[in-house]
Design an enzyme around this catalytic site. Structure first.
Site, mmCIF file in Angstrom:
data_model
loop_
_atom_site.group_PDB
_atom_site.id
_atom_site.type_symbol
_atom_site.label_atom_id
_atom_site.label_comp_id
_atom_site.label_asym_id
_atom_site.label_seq_id
_atom_site.Cartn_x
_atom_site.Cartn_y
_atom_site.Cartn_z
ATOM 1 N N THR A 107 0.811 -1.291 0.054
ATOM 2 C CA THR A 107 0.038 -0.138 -0.027
ATOM 3 C C THR A 107 0.899 1.170 -0.044
ATOM 4 O OG1 THR A 107 -1.286 -1.299 1.408
ATOM 5 C CG2 THR A 107 -2.097 0.988 1.264
ATOM 6 N N LYS B 225 9.714 1.449 10.949
ATOM 7 C CA LYS B 225 9.955 1.766 12.384
ATOM 8 C C LYS B 225 10.654 0.583 13.243
ATOM 9 C CE LYS B 225 5.560 0.203 12.196
ATOM 10 N NZ LYS B 225 3.943 0.566 11.679
ATOM 11 N N GLY C 122 3.997 9.041 10.551
ATOM 12 C CA GLY C 122 3.462 9.266 9.078
ATOM 13 C C GLY C 122 4.062 10.448 8.377
ATOM 14 N N GLY D 247 -10.946 -0.005 7.769
ATOM 15 C CA GLY D 247 -9.525 0.104 7.072
ATOM 16 C C GLY D 247 -8.459 0.651 8.108
ATOM 17 N N GLU E 59 -5.105 -2.896 11.190
ATOM 18 C CA GLU E 59 -4.357 -3.831 10.128
ATOM 19 C C GLU E 59 -5.154 -5.157 10.416
ATOM 20 O OE1 GLU E 59 -0.291 -3.411 9.540
ATOM 21 O OE2 GLU E 59 -0.685 -1.297 10.382
ATOM 22 N N LYS F 149 8.206 3.429 17.686
ATOM 23 C CA LYS F 149 8.087 4.743 17.386
ATOM 24 C C LYS F 149 8.699 5.444 18.555
ATOM 25 C CE LYS F 149 4.092 4.127 14.198
ATOM 26 N NZ LYS F 149 2.679 4.310 14.279
ATOM 27 N N GLY G 269 -1.104 5.824 6.464
ATOM 28 C CA GLY G 269 -1.693 5.874 5.040
ATOM 29 C C GLY G 269 -0.911 6.361 4.066
HETATM 30 N N1 HSE Z 1 -0.564 0.904 12.214
HETATM 31 C C1 HSE Z 1 -0.003 2.339 12.659
HETATM 32 C C2 HSE Z 1 -1.387 3.074 13.430
HETATM 33 C C3 HSE Z 1 0.189 2.975 11.481
HETATM 34 O O1 HSE Z 1 -2.307 2.536 13.528
HETATM 35 O O2 HSE Z 1 -1.062 4.169 13.624
HETATM 36 C C4 HSE Z 1 1.601 2.589 11.126
HETATM 37 O O3 HSE Z 1 2.681 2.728 11.640
#
Ligand code: HSE
Length: 433
Positions: A16, A108, A137, A190, A193, A208, A305
């Site tokens: 993606t 990360k 992001g 969505g 995951e 992070k 995203g």
């Molecule tokens: N899965 C992460 C979130 C985004 O929900 O913030 C990717 O790091």
């Protein structure tokens, strides 16, 4: 004037995020070329899943299933790693750096576990390694920490670094949803995951946080020392009770100075309802930084995203391309020198919220407060919530003054064995930010 040759890019991973980055590189090629000082040409895309070998505007010959055609391709200047996960991504990054390629990554896990080693490798090989998209992001964080905030001694970072869990907690708080129902909704929309374990278990935010702690506190963080705990124990009642005490509940990533050490921990936290972070709802991320010179700074935006992540990845590409075109060095300047100095979670001091189910009879509170007293835990307030006459049980909520985590853990074990306590349903740390 002689026209500058294109800066050639090889992409690893066409998921993606990979297809988002590739699509934006093509769609914005004219403006990006102007920013970079020369065209940016996507030369090769390596993806093992051949069903993903297609993108409008890219010739079929650009795709390969073999990463070596990117990493060892003498035409390629910059390798973009968007495979995700630790292996083989970290191995490919190392090979690319050793082979004289600049690398941009959104990974990360790799940067949290191998960041210092990779930055040193990039420095030794006189190439760039950029990772703006690895945290938050599209929110600019890595570059501000490396550049704009460097004059500061960072005192603390309080951050919402996972959009999926922030969405779930928002729905639990505002719509009284159970954890599992809110999680299903996040998946349906969505946000979460397919396997959301790393999100809800706090691991994603911990990766992070390790990266931000390393930058903010100039420290080679040993990821194993970062404490993390997820949100699945939370119940809508915790949000109601917290709100009665004037608090919201967030999954916070916290890094702060504690003497010579630094606390680095991710867990649900009660924070004052009027604080800025308490008002960050839905899938958004927010990072609140306190520096000795700058004071308080808040970063807010979309933490995931394909579009938001493309913004960060492409900015890194442009930065490297500008330096290539200006014949400036891309090698990392700052590599953390201090070895990890993370304080163990059992040594922290904070306030606590407890929710317990107890027998509704005289003397029960006295027994619980005696145990807490023995462990130097001072009670700030107790509220008796719902009682159930049929089982003669009641739910109580206790807020404490600052106490030692080590003592709290010991007290929990003793209280759990009291015959009058049916269960400690939850305990949540409290932060006065
Ligand atoms: N899965 C992460 C979130 C985004 O929900 O913030 C990717 O790091």
């Amino acid at each position: 004037m002689q026209k500058k040759r294109a800066v050639n890019i090889g992409l690893l991973g066409m998921g993606t995020i990979g297809s988002g980055v590739a699509g934006n590189l093509l769609a914005k090629s004219k403006t990006l070329a102007r920013q970079a000082g020369s065209p940016l040409s996507l030369k090769m895309v390596a993806e093992t899943d051949t069903s993903k070998h297609a993108l409008p505007g890219l010739q079929q010959s650009v795709f390969t299933a073999d990463y070596r055609q990117v990493v060892y391709n003498s035409d390629i200047d910059i390798v973009i790693e968007l495979i995700g996960g630790e292996h083989p991504a970290v191995d490919y990054i190392k090979e690319a750096l050793k082979n004289g390629k600049h690398v941009v990554t959104a990974n990360k896990e790799v940067m949290a576990k191998h960041g210092t080693e990779l930055l040193s490798l990039a420095q030794q090989n006189h190439v760039g390694l950029r990772f703006e998209a690895s945290v938050g992001g599209g929110i600019p964080l890595i570059s501000p920490f490396q550049r704009d905030l460097v004059a500061n001694d960072i005192q603390a970072i309080y951050a919402i670094l996972n959009g999926t869990t922030n969405y779930i907690l928002t729905r639990m708080a505002h719509d009284n949803l159970d954890f599992n129902v809110a999680l299903k909704q996040a998946q349906k929309l969505g946000y979460a995951e397919a396997n959301p374990a790393n999100d809800i278990g706090g691991l994603d935010a911990a990766y992070k946080l390790a990266i931000l702690t390393s930058l903010g506190f100039d420290m080679d963080v040993n990821f194993e020392e970062v404490f993390y705990e997820g949100i699945s124990r939370l119940n809508p009642r915790d949000f109601r009770y917290a709100s009665e005490f004037g608090y919201a509940i967030k999954l916070l990533a916290i890094a702060k100075r504690s003497g010579k050490l630094v606390e680095a921990r991710v867990h649900p936290v009660l924070i004052p309802a009027e604080s800025l972070l308490a008002k960050v709802d839905g899938v958004y991320n927010a990072i609140y930084v306190i520096g000795d010179l700058v004071g308080n700074v808040l970063f807010y935006g979309q933490g995931a995203g394909p579009s938001a992540t493309s913004s960060a990845v492409i900015a890194d590409i442009i930065n490297i391309a500008q330096n290539i075109n200006a014949r400036r060095d891309n090698a990392p300047r700052f590599i953390p020198e201090k070895t990890s100095g993370i304080q163990s979670i059992s040594d922290i001091q904070t306030r606590y919220y407890f929710r317990m189910e107890i027998l509704d009879q005289p003397g029960v509170l006295a027994q619980i407060s005696a145990v807490m007293g023995n462990h130097m835990i001072s009670i700030a307030s107790v509220i008796q919530k719902e009682s159930d006459p049929s089982t003669r049980t009641a739910e109580i909520v206790i807020m404490t003054h600052p106490a030692s985590e080590n003592e709290v853990q010991k007290a929990i074990k003793v209280i759990n064995k009291l015959g009058v306590v049916k269960e400690i349903s939850n305990f949540i740390r409290v932060e006065a930010i």
